[in-house]
Every structure is written in structure tokens, then in C-alpha cells.
Design an enzyme around this catalytic site. Structure first.
Site, PDB file in Angstrom:
ATOM      1  N   ASN A 179     -17.573  65.451 -78.405  1.00 26.15           N
ATOM      2  CA  ASN A 179     -17.187  64.192 -77.770  1.00 26.15           C
ATOM      3  C   ASN A 179     -17.317  64.332 -76.261  1.00 26.15           C
ATOM      4  O   ASN A 179     -17.234  65.426 -75.721  1.00 26.15           O
ATOM      5  CB  ASN A 179     -15.758  63.810 -78.162  1.00 26.15           C
ATOM      6  CG  ASN A 179     -15.605  63.615 -79.654  1.00 26.15           C
ATOM      7  OD1 ASN A 179     -14.853  64.317 -80.307  1.00 26.15           O
ATOM      8  ND2 ASN A 179     -16.349  62.662 -80.212  1.00 26.15           N
ATOM      9  N   GLY A 180     -17.513  63.219 -75.562  1.00 26.49           N
ATOM     10  CA  GLY A 180     -17.838  63.298 -74.149  1.00 26.49           C
ATOM     11  C   GLY A 180     -19.241  63.835 -73.999  1.00 26.49           C
ATOM     12  O   GLY A 180     -19.460  64.875 -73.373  1.00 26.49           O
ATOM     13  N   ARG A 201     -33.696  67.420 -79.206  1.00 28.77           N
ATOM     14  CA  ARG A 201     -33.456  68.088 -80.485  1.00 28.77           C
ATOM     15  C   ARG A 201     -32.956  69.508 -80.264  1.00 28.77           C
ATOM     16  O   ARG A 201     -31.966  69.933 -80.851  1.00 28.77           O
ATOM     17  CB  ARG A 201     -34.750  68.080 -81.308  1.00 28.77           C
ATOM     18  CG  ARG A 201     -34.643  68.769 -82.653  1.00 28.77           C
ATOM     19  CD  ARG A 201     -35.967  68.679 -83.398  1.00 28.77           C
ATOM     20  NE  ARG A 201     -37.048  69.240 -82.589  1.00 28.77           N
ATOM     21  CZ  ARG A 201     -38.335  69.132 -82.902  1.00 28.77           C
ATOM     22  NH1 ARG A 201     -38.701  68.447 -83.976  1.00 28.77           N
ATOM     23  NH2 ARG A 201     -39.263  69.686 -82.140  1.00 28.77           N
ATOM     24  N   HIS A 214     -13.605  60.589 -84.496  1.00 26.02           N
ATOM     25  CA  HIS A 214     -14.353  61.170 -83.376  1.00 26.02           C
ATOM     26  C   HIS A 214     -15.544  62.003 -83.822  1.00 26.02           C
ATOM     27  O   HIS A 214     -16.548  62.068 -83.119  1.00 26.02           O
ATOM     28  CB  HIS A 214     -13.417  62.013 -82.494  1.00 26.02           C
ATOM     29  CG  HIS A 214     -12.603  61.202 -81.545  1.00 26.02           C
ATOM     30  ND1 HIS A 214     -11.529  60.449 -81.944  1.00 26.02           N
ATOM     31  CD2 HIS A 214     -12.724  61.003 -80.203  1.00 26.02           C
ATOM     32  CE1 HIS A 214     -11.003  59.833 -80.892  1.00 26.02           C
ATOM     33  NE2 HIS A 214     -11.707  60.144 -79.835  1.00 26.02           N
ATOM     34  N   ASP A 262      -5.805  65.379 -78.374  1.00 30.75           N
ATOM     35  CA  ASP A 262      -6.309  64.632 -77.224  1.00 30.75           C
ATOM     36  C   ASP A 262      -5.709  63.228 -77.222  1.00 30.75           C
ATOM     37  O   ASP A 262      -6.356  62.250 -76.839  1.00 30.75           O
ATOM     38  CB  ASP A 262      -7.841  64.569 -77.225  1.00 30.75           C
ATOM     39  CG  ASP A 262      -8.412  64.090 -75.891  1.00 30.75           C
ATOM     40  OD1 ASP A 262      -7.691  64.172 -74.869  1.00 30.75           O
ATOM     41  OD2 ASP A 262      -9.567  63.608 -75.866  1.00 30.75           O
ATOM     42  N   ALA A 277     -11.733  54.150 -77.924  1.00 23.43           N
ATOM     43  CA  ALA A 277     -10.981  54.060 -76.672  1.00 23.43           C
ATOM     44  C   ALA A 277     -10.009  55.219 -76.534  1.00 23.43           C
ATOM     45  O   ALA A 277      -9.008  55.130 -75.827  1.00 23.43           O
ATOM     46  CB  ALA A 277     -10.237  52.721 -76.601  1.00 23.43           C
TER      47      ALA A 277
END
Length: 393
Positions: free
Chosen positions: A225-226, A233, A257, A279, A317
Site C-alpha cells: 500500500n502507498g 513488471r 487493502h 494502520d 480512505a
């Protein structure tokens, strides 16, 4: 289930790793023994006993039940309140997370967290340290996530030291992107001072990832994530972090996530180096509905537990679920046993940051314990002990 005997107490439950009915004896805040229930001890029927295991340790919490560590000015009272409120989610130790912001805003937030620890022994016992997530992150859209681009910058040791002074030395984890020039020197200084460096919100080249690990980086922040929506690839910064044996990895296992296939790859690749984090943003612990976020604007928390932009359900979000949810998801999806999932949220992070709670549910360990019921595929917290004191349930 608890019985009292003189200055000791005994807690009964099903051992999270073996499934055996056990009696956990606690004296002066520590576990003195874990033994099978004996004839004559209160059992109330094996099926009715809750699961019992070590308290949960969360390396990344941004807020809870409407209280946000990044809504300024942050009051030390807010920090004390969150420390007590996360008990209901089985969290006996956590790292309040301060994200990218202006220099003085970060100083104010970490100063308030340190003040809370000074004035309140309960908060001091519950906070393992501060997680500084930024501002040394990628300025690029995608990797930057919800962090404010205006404040992203290259690592600065003197600036970091000023925040560490404001925090009474309590910054234990710093998340950064090694794409900035001079990152390796900063990482080396952090490692020498006992600060854990985690790679996250990054657009770094594989060589920069390797350099950061060589300099002392040891963790990946909410892996997967982020990140950019589209990557080469190979090579890319995700493959590189998975391949680095020196990096432990945190994942958000809420089912939103990361898909199960990615979680499976991370768990198989990293083994005992894999850990859970929530998180969690400050909408965690709140009822489903529409809310206004100071970062993302109008957001919606669904009945299913997913937090997304109200105007675009495809865009998350933030995370609104805590560690018991992640444990439940891993077990339900058959990605991990209950023992492994529980330890990913307790013993492993405790060991990673050097806490005595890493001893788990053994004689001599701190009596940080969680009792959970299992209902409809979800593990729900029933009772929580912190240093031998019942603090929830």
C-alpha cells in the site's frame, strides 16, 4: 474466566496455539505458570471457554474512535484516552503514529505524546514508542498516498533530532523512502541511535532499496500500500522489498487493502518476519456512516468495515479495522493458523521492537493477556489484562 487466590489470580481459557484448556497464573503483574486445567478446577465446559493469548502489539495507530494523533493541536489527554480505549481491541502496547506535516506541527504532536507518557503511568506502559511516518516520503502521486505533498522532503538528521528532543527520545520507528539523496547516511545514524528505519511510501529504485537495507533499514511499512497503481513488471520496489532478507514486513490484513493472493505471497516469503498492523485512522471503532476527514474530505465507513471516499468507492480512505479483524481475516481465509495470526499481531512485533512481551504466554512474561470469543468467523475481545490488571471486560 478468573479466580482469585491471595495475591495471585488465575485466568482460564483455551490456549491460542494448542487449543488446550489452560490455567494462567498471574502474580505481581507477571505470568508465573501456564498449566492444563486440573480436575476440580472450574471449566464451565470446554466449548464455552474463550481463547486466551498474549496482548496485541500494534506498530501503527493513527487514531481511534474519533480521536486523531494528527489533528492539531494534539492534547496529551487525547493520547491518554486512546491508550485506554484501544484496550477494547485487545491492544496492550502500541505506537501512536505521526504523519507528514509541517516541522512545528510534528514537533507539537510528538511533544504531546511524550507529555502524556510523563504524566500518566498507564499511558507510559501502553505506548512502546512513537512511529514517525514521514515527512521523508516520496512526493509522487500514488506512493505518497494521503500524505501532504507540500511537506515531503529529504531526510534531515538535525531536523529529526529536534523532533526526537521534543519527543523525549520516544521516536522508535521512522518510515521513509530511500529515493532521496543522502538517505543511507541518515539511515545509518538512525540505526546507531536505536531508531528502527522502515521503508514505505516509496518510489525508490531497487538499488536504493538495497542501499537502505545495507545502511540499517529493517522493516517495510504496510507493504503493498502507498504505491503506484501500475509498476514495471520487474524489477520494482515491491519485489525488491520481498527479496530483501534483512527486511521484516508489516501488512494490513483487513481484506480491503491487500487481496488474499498478495497476503499469501508475503506470508510465505517472509515467514516469521511477517507482522500485522492496523494502520487504523481515527474512524476506527466508530459506527458505519458518512464522515468528514481532514485529509480526504467526505468518507464512508460501510457496514462491511471498509472506509472509502464517499464520491468514489474504489478509493480507500484509510484503515478502519483493528488487529482482531486482521487475525480473523487471516484465519477465515486459511492464510494462517490462529497461532500464527495471533503471534503476527503480538509476539512478533513485540520481539521486533525489543519488548519483554515478546516472551508471549510463558512463565516470567508480563501478564499482558487477551481473551477472545469466536463468533461467525470473527474473533471478538472479551477481556484484557495489562501487567496483570484487568483493564477491559
Amino acid at each position: 474466566m478468573t479466580t482469585q487466590e491471595s495475591s495471585s489470580q488465575v485466568v482460564h481459557g483455551l490456549h491460542y496455539a494448542t487449543g488446550d484448556a489452560v490455567a494462567v497464573r498471574i502474580t505481581d503483574g507477571a505470568i508465573t505458570s501456564v498449566s492444563p486445567l486440573q480436575a476440580g478446577e472450574e471449566t464451565a465446559g470446554r466449548g464455552k471457554l474463550p481463547w486466551i493469548g498474549p496482548g496485541l502489539v500494534d506498530l501503527q495507530i493513527n487514531g481511534f474512535r474519533g480521536k486523531d494523533f494528527n489533528t492539531l493541536p494534539l492534547s496529551s489527554d487525547t493520547v491518554c484516552e486512546v491508550t485506554r480505549e484501544v484496550w477494547q481491541e485487545g491492544v496492550t502496547s502500541y505506537f501512536p503514529t505521526v504523519i507528514t506535516n509541517g516541522d512545528e506541527a510534528i514537533a507539537q504532536a510528538v511533544r504531546s505524546i511524550a507529555e502524556a507518557c510523563r504524566k500518566d503511568p498507564v499511558t507510559a506502559a501502553g505506548i512502546g514508542g512513537i512511529h514517525l511516518e514521514g515527512p521523508f516520503l516520496s512526493p509522487e502521486d500514488g506512493p505518497r498516498g494521503a500524505h501532504d505533498r507540500r511537506f515531503t522532503k529529504a531526510p534531515d538528521w538535525d531536523l529529526f533530532q529536534s523532533w526526537q528532543e521534543a519527543a523525549d527520545g520516544k521516536i522508535r520507528i521512522v518510515t521513509l523512502s530511500p529515493e532521496w539523496p543522502g538517505t543511507s547516511a541518515f539511515v545509518e545514524q538512525c540505526a546507531k541511535s536505536g531508531v528502527i528505519v522502515s521503508i514505505g511510501h516509496t518510489a525508490a529504485e531497487p538499488a536504493q532499496i538495497r542501499e537502505a537495507v545495507s545502511a540499517g533499514a529493517t522493516l517495510s511499512t504496510h507493504f503493498g500500500n502507498g504505491a503506484h497503481l501500475t509498476l514495471p513488471r520487474h524489477p520494482n520496489y515491491l519485489w525488491e522489498q520481498l527479496a530483501e532478507d534483512g527486511l521484516s514486513t508489516c501488512v494490513i490484513a483487513d481484506g480491503f487493502h491487500l487481496p488474499s493472493s498478495v497476503l499469501k505471497v508475503v506470508l510465505r516469503t517472509k515467514g516469521r518476519q511477517a507482522m500485522l498492523v492496523s494502520d487504523a485512522v481515527h474512524f476506527s471503532g466508530m459506527e458505519p456512516g458518512d464522515y468528514v476527514s481532514h485529509i480526504g474530505g467526505q468518507v464512508t465507513l460501510t457496514e462491511e468495515g471498509r472506509l472509502h471516499l464517499t464520491g468514489n468507492a474504489k478509493i480507500l480512505a484509510g484503515s478502519a479495522q483493528m488487529l482482531p479483524w486482521g487475525i480473523s481475516h487471516l484465519v477465515k481465509e486459511e492464510l494462517a493458523t490462529l497461532a500464527d495470526a495471533w503471534e503476527m499481531a503480538s509476539i512478533r512485533p513485540a520481539a521486533f521492537v525489543g519488548q519483554p512481551a515478546s516472551q508471549g504466554m510463558t512463565a516470567g512474561a508480563p501478564a499482558d493477556l487477551v481473551l477472545m470469543d469466536q463468533k461467525d468467523g470473527r474473533f471478538q475481545v472479551q477481556t484484557v489484562y495489562k501487567n496483570g490488571l484487568k483493564v477491559w471486560g
